[in-house]
Design an enzyme around this catalytic site. Structure first.
Site, short mmCIF file in Angstrom:
data_model
loop_
_atom_site.label_atom_id
_atom_site.label_comp_id
_atom_site.label_asym_id
_atom_site.label_seq_id
_atom_site.Cartn_x
_atom_site.Cartn_y
_atom_site.Cartn_z
CE LYS A 181 -2.35 3.41 2.37
NZ LYS A 181 -1.98 4.36 1.28
CD GLU A 256 13.18 1.12 9.75
OE1 GLU A 256 13.89 2.18 10.54
OE2 GLU A 256 13.65 -0.10 9.95
CB CYS A 290 12.99 9.65 8.12
SG CYS A 290 13.96 8.49 6.96
CD GLU A 392 9.50 13.43 10.92
OE1 GLU A 392 8.55 12.98 11.13
OE2 GLU A 392 10.62 12.77 10.60
P1 NAD Z 1 2.18 8.44 7.38
O1 NAD Z 1 2.50 8.00 8.53
O2 NAD Z 1 0.91 9.63 7.18
O3 NAD Z 1 1.80 7.53 6.05
C1 NAD Z 1 2.60 6.44 5.79
C2 NAD Z 1 1.94 5.36 5.09
O4 NAD Z 1 0.97 4.90 6.23
C3 NAD Z 1 0.80 5.93 3.99
O5 NAD Z 1 0.88 4.90 2.95
C4 NAD Z 1 -0.52 6.15 4.59
O6 NAD Z 1 -1.54 5.98 3.69
C5 NAD Z 1 -0.39 4.88 5.50
N1 NAD Z 1 -1.48 4.93 6.50
C6 NAD Z 1 -1.91 6.06 7.13
N2 NAD Z 1 -2.78 5.97 8.16
C7 NAD Z 1 -2.77 4.60 8.50
C8 NAD Z 1 -3.50 3.58 9.07
N3 NAD Z 1 -4.21 4.07 10.09
N4 NAD Z 1 -3.46 2.22 8.90
C9 NAD Z 1 -2.53 1.61 8.04
N5 NAD Z 1 -1.69 2.59 7.26
C10 NAD Z 1 -1.93 3.90 7.38
O7 NAD Z 1 3.47 9.19 6.82
P2 NAD Z 1 3.67 9.85 5.71
O8 NAD Z 1 3.26 11.47 6.06
O9 NAD Z 1 3.63 9.29 4.41
O10 NAD Z 1 5.47 9.99 5.76
C11 NAD Z 1 6.28 10.87 6.52
C12 NAD Z 1 6.76 10.13 7.75
O11 NAD Z 1 7.54 9.07 7.37
C13 NAD Z 1 7.81 10.99 8.48
O12 NAD Z 1 7.65 10.94 10.05
C14 NAD Z 1 9.07 10.27 8.20
O13 NAD Z 1 10.16 10.58 9.17
C15 NAD Z 1 8.76 8.81 7.95
N6 NAD Z 1 9.80 8.31 7.44
C16 NAD Z 1 10.48 7.37 8.07
C17 NAD Z 1 11.56 6.75 7.36
C18 NAD Z 1 12.35 5.75 8.25
O14 NAD Z 1 13.21 5.03 7.52
N7 NAD Z 1 12.56 5.87 9.48
C19 NAD Z 1 11.68 6.78 6.07
C20 NAD Z 1 10.99 7.79 5.32
C21 NAD Z 1 10.02 8.28 6.01
#
Ligand code: NAD
Length: 489
Positions: A181, A256, A290, A392
């Protein structure tokens, strides 16, 4: 260059073919540089998610994937990596119009790295053995590492394709099947993974892709009884939700999550390396990383010099059309995210942070006027507990914080709920080791940033994650260890 693209129609990919949503509903995806609509994407219903999970389950239980020889499985994965490279311009082009990533660095670095993720795990799995424990002369134990089952792979919008392959590689190499997804804001490149897998000879049902809102599609996936494990990269808030939603079906999880890395510059650092390194760490992908070094801790004795040189370099970064070869920074990903990032400009004002440069839209050609652009923005803030130093922001906004002693640097660096990574710039070997041991984070880079060996563990301390990815760490997550004990007499 203003690239006009036709509006793409993107289906769900279930059991080896593209299908529309059962509700026939679609959602729009926009180019963040122009706000032009670039795709209409099928929005999965709970029933579509159910079909994808059942297809993955059937492929796992009764298909050939799990039981075929490791050599054959890995050969198909290596072919998949080759196809990714053959289609790298197309994939990078999609990430450029979808995320707003500079095309040239995406085609040169991110897409080849995505291919390498798959290739690496194919090679790595073939080299794995097991353990043997003979018990006196009567019994012998040996281990097997078997696939777990169906994995939900849920990924964010900032690095859509590369991060998904970082999960898909070990997932498939270990013999699992997957329902992917991607983030609803940036689903274009990831939507190709099902067809690329099929072209590589991977059986139908092994790789499925569903699209839609996290709250609907993500929830349905993480609660589904046919799903055994969830590998998630995204925000800490969503990680907490997934853990709750997956609890009833006792899913294995790997997370992550977010970060707020300290990038620490000591007075003995080589500033000719530390300044470009810190610029890269601050503004790559418009700071939507991130691992971004967004809290820049600078020893007071060199603070003025660092600030002047860092600011000059930040202001020289070319912000513009992701398609142009000299563009170093594109737009932010969406209006909603632009609002979030720019809300911190107000917070910074309230917190009396000193704005050094940026904080406004850059001057751009007419056709980019609607893009979500923000200049590289630099603040100085003495108070490391302020919100801009703690939260962040995930944009091109960094804060310089002065410190006097090593102890103070450690204290500030660790004063955060996150612990994904840290960066240290020093020419003193003992200090480099001391700092690396003292900063509580999953990766410490000394005199470098963003260098990755795929065998090494990657993940976060504290609220930055659960578990580790990379090499055998990924394989431990995607396999069940089985002990077999045989009586010899
Ligand atoms: P997000 O958590 O809003 O979304 C990530 C994914 O989760 C999307 O596909 C979203 O549709 C899905 N999602 C949202 N709600 C959900 C739920 N209730 N159940 C299951 N899936 C759900 O994050 P974002 O805004 O897309 O990404 C940015 C974040 O990702 C930042 O906090 C960043 O630091 C983090 N990030 C971490 C890493 C790492 O390796 N640690 C790498 C890249 C990004």
């Amino acid at each position: 260059m203003n690239v006009k693209t036709e509006v793409k129609q993107i289906g769900l990919y279930i059991n080896g073919k593209y299908v529309p949503s059962s509700s026939h509903r679609t959602f729009e995806v926009k180019n963040p540089a122009t706000q032009g609509v670039i795709a209409l994407v099928s929005e999965a219903t709970e029933e579509d998610v159910n079909q994808a999970c059942l297809a993955a389950r059937e492929a796992f239980e009764n298909g050939p994937w799990r039981t075929m020889s490791v050599a054959e499985r890995c050969e198909k994965l290596r072919r998949m990596a080759e196809i990714i490279l053959e289609r790298k311009e197309e994939i990078a082009g999609l990430d450029a119009i979808d995320v707003g990533k500079p095309y040239h660095s995406t085609v040169q670095h991110e897409v080849p790295r995505a291919a390498h993720n798959i290739h690496f795990f194919a090679d790595f799995v073939q080299m794995q053995g097991g353990e043997t424990y003979p018990m006196e002369e009567n019994f012998v134990n040996y281990t097997r590492y078997e696939p777990v089952g169906v994995a939900a792979l849920i990924t964010p919008w900032n690095v859509p394709f590369m991060l998904t392959t970082w999960k898909l590689g070990p997932c498939l190499a270990a013999g699992n099947t997957a329902v992917i997804k991607p983030a609803e804001m940036t689903p274009l490149s990831v939507s190709l993974l099902g067809e690329i897998a099929k072209e590589a000879g991977i059986p139908d049902g092994v790789v499925n892709v569903v699209h839609g809102l996290g709250s609907v599609v993500g929830t349905a996936l993480t609660e589904h009884p046919a799903v055994d494990l969830v590998s998630f990269t995204g925000s800490t808030a969503t990680g907490k939700r997934i853990m709750k939603n997956g609890a009833d079906t006792l899913k294995k999880v790997s997370f992550e999550l977010g970060g707020k890395a300290a990038n620490i510059i000591f007075e003995d650092a080589d500033l000719d390396k530390a300044i470009p390194g810190s610029i890269h760490a601050a503004f790559m992908n418009s700071g939507q990383v991130c691992l971004a070094g967004s809290r820049i801790l600078v020893q007071r004795s060199i603070f003025a010099e660092f600030l002047e040189r860092f600011t000059k370099a930040a202001m020289e970064l070319k912000v513009g059309d992701p398609q142009n070869i000299d563009t170093k920074m594109g737009p932010l990903v969406s209006e909603q995210h632009y609002q979030k990032v720019t809300s911190y400009l107000e917070i910074a004002k309230e917190e009396k942070a000193k704005l050094i440069c940026g904080g406004k839209r850059p001057e751009l050609p007419e056709y980019l006027q609607k893009g979500y652009y923000l200049e590289p923005t630099v603040y100085v803030q003495e108070n490391p507990k302020s919100r801009i130093c703690q939260e962040e922001i995930f944009g091109p906004v960094v804060t310089l914080i002065p410190f006097d002693t090593e102890e103070e640097a450690i204290q500030i660096a660790n004063d955060t709920e996150y612990g994904l990574n840290g960066v240290v710039w020093t020419e003193n070997l003992q200090r480099a080791h001391r700092m690396s041991h003292s900063v509580r984070a999953g990766t410490i880079w000394v005199n470098c940033w963003f260098v990755r060996d795929l065998r090494a563990p990657f993940g976060g301390f504290k609220k930055s994650g659960v578990g580790r990815e990379g090499g055998h760490h990924s394989l431990e997550f995607f396999t069940e260890a089985k002990n077999i004990c045989i009586a010899l007499k």
